[in-house]
Every structure is written in structure tokens, then in C-alpha cells.
Design a protein around this motif. Structure first.
Motif, mmCIF file in Angstrom:
data_model
loop_
_atom_site.group_PDB
_atom_site.id
_atom_site.type_symbol
_atom_site.label_atom_id
_atom_site.label_comp_id
_atom_site.label_asym_id
_atom_site.label_seq_id
_atom_site.Cartn_x
_atom_site.Cartn_y
_atom_site.Cartn_z
ATOM 1 N N SER A 10 0.845 -1.202 0.000
ATOM 2 C CA SER A 10 0.000 0.000 0.000
ATOM 3 C C SER A 10 0.873 1.243 0.000
ATOM 4 O O SER A 10 2.028 1.197 0.443
ATOM 5 N N SER A 61 -7.278 10.123 10.580
ATOM 6 C CA SER A 61 -7.226 9.107 9.518
ATOM 7 C C SER A 61 -8.314 9.354 8.484
ATOM 8 O O SER A 61 -9.299 10.067 8.745
ATOM 9 N N GLY A 62 -8.147 8.694 7.337
ATOM 10 C CA GLY A 62 -9.168 8.775 6.300
ATOM 11 C C GLY A 62 -10.475 8.168 6.776
ATOM 12 O O GLY A 62 -11.564 8.677 6.478
ATOM 13 N N ASN A 66 -14.093 10.048 6.771
ATOM 14 C CA ASN A 66 -15.303 9.549 6.103
ATOM 15 C C ASN A 66 -16.446 9.360 7.101
ATOM 16 O O ASN A 66 -17.590 9.712 6.821
ATOM 17 N N HIS A 87 -14.743 1.962 -0.260
ATOM 18 C CA HIS A 87 -13.999 1.777 0.999
ATOM 19 C C HIS A 87 -14.920 1.935 2.195
ATOM 20 O O HIS A 87 -14.859 1.160 3.153
ATOM 21 N N TYR A 91 -14.430 -1.479 3.932
ATOM 22 C CA TYR A 91 -13.236 -1.512 4.798
ATOM 23 C C TYR A 91 -13.346 -0.651 6.055
ATOM 24 O O TYR A 91 -12.320 -0.361 6.664
ATOM 25 N N ASN A 143 -10.401 2.729 -5.051
ATOM 26 C CA ASN A 143 -9.396 1.757 -4.616
ATOM 27 C C ASN A 143 -9.679 0.351 -5.162
ATOM 28 O O ASN A 143 -8.881 -0.202 -5.934
ATOM 29 N N ARG A 175 -7.303 9.415 -2.360
ATOM 30 C CA ARG A 175 -6.267 9.576 -3.397
ATOM 31 C C ARG A 175 -6.738 10.513 -4.509
ATOM 32 O O ARG A 175 -6.440 10.297 -5.682
ATOM 33 N N MET A 198 -12.995 14.195 1.583
ATOM 34 C CA MET A 198 -11.924 13.799 2.495
ATOM 35 C C MET A 198 -10.734 13.441 1.628
ATOM 36 O O MET A 198 -10.892 12.759 0.618
ATOM 37 N N SER A 202 -1.447 10.778 4.270
ATOM 38 C CA SER A 202 -0.548 9.692 4.691
ATOM 39 C C SER A 202 -0.512 8.527 3.713
ATOM 40 O O SER A 202 -0.132 7.427 4.075
ATOM 41 N N LYS A 203 -0.900 8.783 2.452
ATOM 42 C CA LYS A 203 -0.777 7.727 1.434
ATOM 43 C C LYS A 203 0.367 8.156 0.501
ATOM 44 O O LYS A 203 1.480 8.296 0.972
ATOM 45 N N ARG A 319 -3.286 -7.115 -5.350
ATOM 46 C CA ARG A 319 -3.146 -5.674 -5.542
ATOM 47 C C ARG A 319 -1.719 -5.261 -5.260
ATOM 48 O O ARG A 319 -1.117 -5.691 -4.276
HETATM 49 N N1 TLP Z 1 -7.057 2.207 2.320
HETATM 50 C C1 TLP Z 1 -6.109 1.219 2.760
HETATM 51 C C2 TLP Z 1 -6.836 0.029 3.370
HETATM 52 O O1 TLP Z 1 -7.778 0.473 4.287
HETATM 53 C C3 TLP Z 1 -7.522 -0.842 2.381
HETATM 54 C C4 TLP Z 1 -5.241 0.807 1.581
HETATM 55 O O2 TLP Z 1 -4.199 0.178 1.838
HETATM 56 O O3 TLP Z 1 -5.581 1.141 0.436
HETATM 57 N N2 TLP Z 1 -10.571 5.649 1.608
HETATM 58 C C5 TLP Z 1 -9.850 4.941 0.731
HETATM 59 C C6 TLP Z 1 -10.244 4.947 -0.704
HETATM 60 C C7 TLP Z 1 -8.743 4.205 1.158
HETATM 61 O O4 TLP Z 1 -8.061 3.491 0.266
HETATM 62 C C8 TLP Z 1 -8.383 4.227 2.522
HETATM 63 C C9 TLP Z 1 -7.237 3.395 3.038
HETATM 64 C C10 TLP Z 1 -9.157 4.993 3.400
HETATM 65 C C11 TLP Z 1 -10.260 5.695 2.908
HETATM 66 C C12 TLP Z 1 -8.897 5.036 4.885
HETATM 67 O O5 TLP Z 1 -7.764 5.746 5.210
HETATM 68 P P1 TLP Z 1 -7.032 5.480 6.619
HETATM 69 O O6 TLP Z 1 -6.199 4.250 6.423
HETATM 70 O O7 TLP Z 1 -6.214 6.718 6.827
HETATM 71 O O8 TLP Z 1 -8.071 5.320 7.659
#
Ligand code: TLP
Length: 343
Positions: A10, A61-62, A66, A87, A91, A143, A175, A198, A202-203, A319
Motif C-alpha cells: 500500500s 485518519s481517512g 469519512n 472503501h 473496509y 481503490n 487519493r 476527504m 498519509s498515502k 493488488r
Molecule cells: N485504504 C487502505 C486500506 O484500508 C484498504 C489501503 O491500503 O488502500 N478511503 C480509501 C479509498 C482508502 O483506500 C483508505 C485506506 C481509506 C479511505 C482510509 O484511510 P485510513 O487508512 O487513513 O483510515
């Protein structure tokens, strides 16, 4: 081959740069819950301006960004429409049900060219039996779609339909700068078609922690209360915001990740037992179908034995994500490792 580590799990694994660490060390800070952290305030102002919104909120965090958006836009028992692979649906630990008490209506294909017509079909008529629908959530880039871009013209159509029906539109733009850089357009070309967005620092942007939620002043005032309720009031958070301000200067660098992803996809597409549609590799995510004698998990394990880390994304999907800490040579190494396993 000499083993080297290439971590393609990731873009969340990116390490902060020396410039970020230096900025963090000398950040001027204060208590952000009192609104007194100048570095957080600067980051929130710059972020809002960047995405063309009145105000923004720094969140840990993302996922929290959200979830706060869902809480702020909806009431208990409301319905939220989103893609079945989004997501927020897939997730985020059932957060919308757990925290906001909303019902999700997952729509297969919402984040595609067919999105506008699928949204129309998903909208309910007025009926005593039906929930009140208040929000549509989009995701850009997408994603689980393979980092694909929902282009501004499709977002515009979806936004117009939502507005006709009095719905709010939130964009999970974890992203979104990848989308803007890939199309060579200003990010506001996308964000003009949503009420809140949002995005993550941190990506691919490589800050250690943090995301921003942006929207109208009134929306952010209400969102700030939910952030506090969720335990996201972070006090001297300027230490983190300082790295975020550096991250915002590195947006153009994402183009390198896209070039690496294209090279990776082209190389993998030539190997037996793998299938990729190169046209779907638009940003920094490569999703590959594993069709030969190996399962996705077996391929992931065999790559890991050679130092190449990636994730399973389904029984026959893997992935791979490119990012700042993966160089062009690392891509060649990963391709050589995959060739050794599959040929
Ligand atoms: N995605 C992470 C995992 O949670 C799957 C990854 O490795 O891709 N929206 C989208 C579209 C995301 O891809 C992610 C993180 C988040 C929200 C959440 O962000 P964080 O990890 O900061 O809570």
C-alpha cells in the motif's frame, strides 16, 4: 537473484521525508481543541483553498474523516447510497451502522460511466415504508476499482441528480490528488461536484499521519463536534500538521508513482497466468487477476519469499500499489521475481 525488499502492499507504508521530520521538529504548536494550534490552522486553511471549499478539518485518519462526513450529513435511520466496492462500505468496520445508525444501499457500478443512470435507478420514491435517503458517497480514485478515476463529467452528472433530489454528496478522496495529477487537471475540477471531500496526507503524499475533511463552514463546524465525540481532538497536533504542509507541496511527485504502476502492469501483463487490463491502470494501483496454476494467496506468498510484498484482493486477485518508497529499479526487481515464479 539478490533478495531486496519491495513493499507494494500500500502507499500507506510511505515513510516521512527528512524535510517533514525537520518541519515537525520546529513546528509552532498550541491546543487545537481550543483552536489555538497555528500549524493545524494553517494546514486546514491551505487544504480548504486547495480543494475549493470554505473550511477544512484535520483528522487522524481517512476512516475517521469519512465517518465524520457520514455522521454530519445524515440522521439516524437515513439511507446512504454508495458503490458496493466503496472503501466506506467494504473496509470501515461497519462504521456507518455502528456510529451514524444509517442504512447503506450498495450499488454495483456506481463508480463507473453508468453511475448516473444507476443512481437514478437506486433512488426511491416517497413512500411510508422507505427510509429517507440523504447522502451519496463517491470515491476518487476508486481503490477496489484498481485506482480508477471517476472523471469530472460523470461526477457532475451524479451531483446534478443528487441535488435535484435534495441529497448531499461526499467524496472519499483518499487519493483524489492521484486523479488530478493523472488527468493533469486542478483537483477543484472534481471537488466542485461535491458537498464534502476527504483526502489523505498519509498515502502517496507520505505524511506520517492525517487526513483532511473539507466542506462549507457550517458543515465543518458541525463535523468538528463529531471529531471531538470520536476522540479525534488532538491537542498539539501541529507536530503532525507540519508534515502535512510539506506533503501538500509534493503532489506533483505522484506522477512518478503512476509511471511505475504502468511499467509494472505492462511487465506483469506479459507473464503467463496473469491478466491485467492496462487501460484500467490509471494511477498508482495495479490489480491483477491470477488465472494459472497458482491461487492469489500462493503467488503473494512466493513473491514475499523473494522480498516482494503485495496483497491478496480476492481469491484470484492481487493488488500492488506504487509509492514514494518504490523506485523504478524496484519495479524491475519485482517483475523479475514474478517472472521467476511464473515462467
Ligand atoms: N485504504 C487502505 C486500506 O484500508 C484498504 C489501503 O491500503 O488502500 N478511503 C480509501 C479509498 C482508502 O483506500 C483508505 C485506506 C481509506 C479511505 C482510509 O484511510 P485510513 O487508512 O487513513 O483510515
Amino acid at each position: 537473484m539478490t533478495i531486496r525488499t519491495v513493499d507494494l502492499r500500500s502507499d500507506t507504508i510511505t515513510l516521512p521525508t527528512d524535510e517533514m521530520r525537520a518541519a515537525m521538529a520546529k513546528a509552532v504548536v498550541g491546543d487545537d481543541v481550543y483552536g489555538e494550534d497555528p500549524t493545524v490552522n494553517q494546514l486546514e486553511q491551505e487544504a480548504a483553498a486547495l480543494v475549493g471549499k470554505e473550511a477544512a478539518l484535520f483528522v487522524p485518519s481517512g476512516t475517521m474523516g469519512n465517518q465524520i462526513a457520514v455522521l454530519t450529513h445524515t440522521g439516524r435511520g437515513d439511507e446512504v447510497i454508495l458503490d458496493s466496492e466503496a472503501h466506506i462500505y467494504y473496509y470501515e468496520v461497519g462504521g456507518p451502522a455502528m456510529l451514524a445508525g444509517v442504512q447503506l444501499q450498495p450499488v454495483n457500478g456506481l463508480l463507473s460511466d453508468k453511475g448516473p443512470e444507476l443512481l437514478k435507478a437506486a433512488l426511491r420514491s416517497e413512500d411510508i415504508h422507505f427510509p429517507h435517503t440523504s447522502l451519496v458517497c463517491l470515491e476518487n480514485t476508486f481503490n477496489r476499482g484498481g485506482g480508477t478515476i471517476l472523471p469530472p463529467n460523470i461526477m457532475s452528472e451524479i451531483y446534478a441528480i443528487a441535488k435535484q433530489r435534495g441529497l448531499q454528496v461526499h467524496v472519499d478522496g483518499a487519493r483524489i490528488f492521484n486523479a488530478a495529477v493523472s488527468l493533469g487537471i486542478d483537483v477543484r475540477e472534481f471537488t466542485q461536484y461535491c458537498d464534502s471531500v476527504m483526502f489523505c496526507l498519509s498515502k502517496g503524499l507520505a505524511a506520517p499521519v492525517g487526513s483532511l475533511l473539507a466542506g462549507s463552514k457550517d458543515f465543518i463546524t458541525r463535523a468538528r463536534k463529531y471529531r471531538k465525540a470520536l476522540g479525534g481532538g488532538m491537542r498539539q497536533a501541529g507536530i503532525l500538521a507540519a508534515a502535512g504542509l510539506v506533503a501538500l507541496k509534493s503532489i506533483d511527485r505522484l506522477a512518478e508513482d503512476h509511471a511505475n504502476a504502468k511499467r509494472l502492469a505492462a511487465g506483469l501483463a506479459e507473464l503467463p497466468g496473469l491478466h491485467i487490463d492496462p487501460a484500467r491502470v490509471q494511477t498508482n494501483i495495479v490489480i491483477v487477476e491470477v488465472k494459472g496454476r497458482l491461487t492469489a494467496a500462493e503467488l503473494v506468498n512466493q513473491l514475499a519469499e523473494r522480498g516482494v510484498k503485495c496483497s491478496t484482493f480476492g481469491p484470484n486477485l492481487i493488488r500492488l500499489v506504487t509509492h514514494k518508497d518504490v523506485a523504478a529499479e524496484d519495479i524491475e526487481y519485482a517483475l523479475a521475481a514474478a517472472k521467476e515464479i511464473l515462467c
